[in-house]
Structures are given as C-alpha cells and as structure tokens.
Design an enzyme around this catalytic site. Sequence first.
Site, PDB file in Angstrom:
ATOM      1  N   ASP A 195      19.235  12.976  12.827  1.00  0.00           N
ATOM      2  CA  ASP A 195      20.347  13.888  12.545  1.00  0.00           C
ATOM      3  C   ASP A 195      20.027  15.218  13.233  1.00  0.00           C
ATOM      4  OD1 ASP A 195      20.734  11.764  10.728  1.00  0.00           O
ATOM      5  OD2 ASP A 195      21.652  13.074   9.231  1.00  0.00           O
TER       6      ASP A 195
ATOM      7  N   LYS B 239      28.630  14.733  12.067  1.00  0.00           N
ATOM      8  CA  LYS B 239      28.252  15.075  10.689  1.00  0.00           C
ATOM      9  C   LYS B 239      28.714  16.488  10.387  1.00  0.00           C
ATOM     10  CE  LYS B 239      23.982  15.684   7.943  1.00  0.00           C
ATOM     11  NZ  LYS B 239      22.519  15.455   7.947  1.00  0.00           N
TER      12      LYS B 239
ATOM     13  N   LYS C 230      29.634  11.408   9.007  1.00  0.00           N
ATOM     14  CA  LYS C 230      28.795  11.644   7.835  1.00  0.00           C
ATOM     15  C   LYS C 230      29.211  12.959   7.204  1.00  0.00           C
ATOM     16  CE  LYS C 230      24.010  12.384   6.308  1.00  0.00           C
ATOM     17  NZ  LYS C 230      22.572  12.276   6.658  1.00  0.00           N
TER      18      LYS C 230
END
Length: 213
Positions: A89, A151, A180
């Site tokens: 991430d 995300k 996400k």
Amino acid sequence: MQLNQYIDHTLLKPTATETDIKLLCKEALQYSFYAVCVNSSFVTLAVSELQNTSVKVAVVIGFPLGAMASEIKIAEAAYCLEQGADEIDMVINLGWFKSGLYPKVEHEIKNIKSMMGKATLKVILETCYLSEEEIGQACNLCLNAGADFVKTSTGFGPEGATLSAVKRMKDSVGNKAKIKASGGIRDKATALAYIKAGASRIGTSSGVQMMAP
C-alpha cells in the site's frame, strides 16, 4: 463474500510493539481476515506469524506522507517484497500531484508495480486533500501505471474515507481497478455501506469489533 474477507486488519500507529503485531496476526487468523496491514519494520514478523496460512501480509510504504524521494520509496517496496509481503500500500506523492507533475507521479507508481510480480499494489490517494476532479485524475494515473487498487486514505490525514470519494473513485476506475476504503471505518454498518458503494477491501483497526454478533 463475507465481511471478514473484505478486511485488511490494520495496525499502523507508531507506538505499536512486537506484541501488538503478534496479536494483530492472531486476530486475523481467528477471524479469517483477508490480510493484515503493517508498517515495513514489522514485515518480517508478520510474514513469520502468518506463514502457511491464508492471511495475506500487506505493508505500507512511503507512509504516511508519500513525500520522500522516489528512490527511497522504491527501495522500501523492494525490501518488503523480498521479505515476503503479498501486498504493498503506497502513498502517492501529493506534492508532485498538486504541482501538476503527473508523469512523475505515474512513473513512480509504474516503477513500483513493475517489480511486484503477482503481488498486489494499492495506491493511497489521501482523498481528503483532493477535489472530485483531482480524485478522478489521480485514479487515471493509477490505472495508467497498472495499479491493482486505488485507496482512499492513510488514516493519518485530517479526514478518512468518505462515501462520496469512494463513489467518485468507482466512477473513475470502473472494473479496471479495485477500491480500498480506509480511515475512520469503525463499525459493521459503515463497512457494508462502503462495500455497497464499490469498495472491494476495507482497511480498519476495528475488524474484531465488526465481527461481534
């Protein structure tokens, strides 16, 4: 798919200890969460605790600001992958993005994705700093660079995920990338609302509470 399989069980606070990370992994196994999400200093511990299980290890890089030199961010990603991380991430370089340096932003994401093989790359946009138009532009850069997920948030900005941001992201990426939602998602009803809005993964430190009957 059950809610537990949407959850990245997350512990990113700077005071997290080895004991805390071991408990995180134990809880992820107990509730069959999709993944744990940890800082890179704990990647080896998380991989060790979860080896030969179905729970994935996601690691944040360039966290939480995204503003370090690209070479440092790339080196951190390489280290995490070498240690066995399943997912990365990464935080977008917001300063570059706000400067209109879109090729540099895209190139950084592409460089990290290029080293990942079958591992999953999620790109954190930190949507609280972006207009709807900028969210769309950032999503397009992520798509061009081959990211697997976009995300919403680090959880360290002034605001976390919002339904409006997730819907804007879904409008931008369609089925070309997943979403996400993370940051401030603390109960089951909220998590389900984000899933309905288009999120394929929920980043939260409240997963155990969400599993309560």
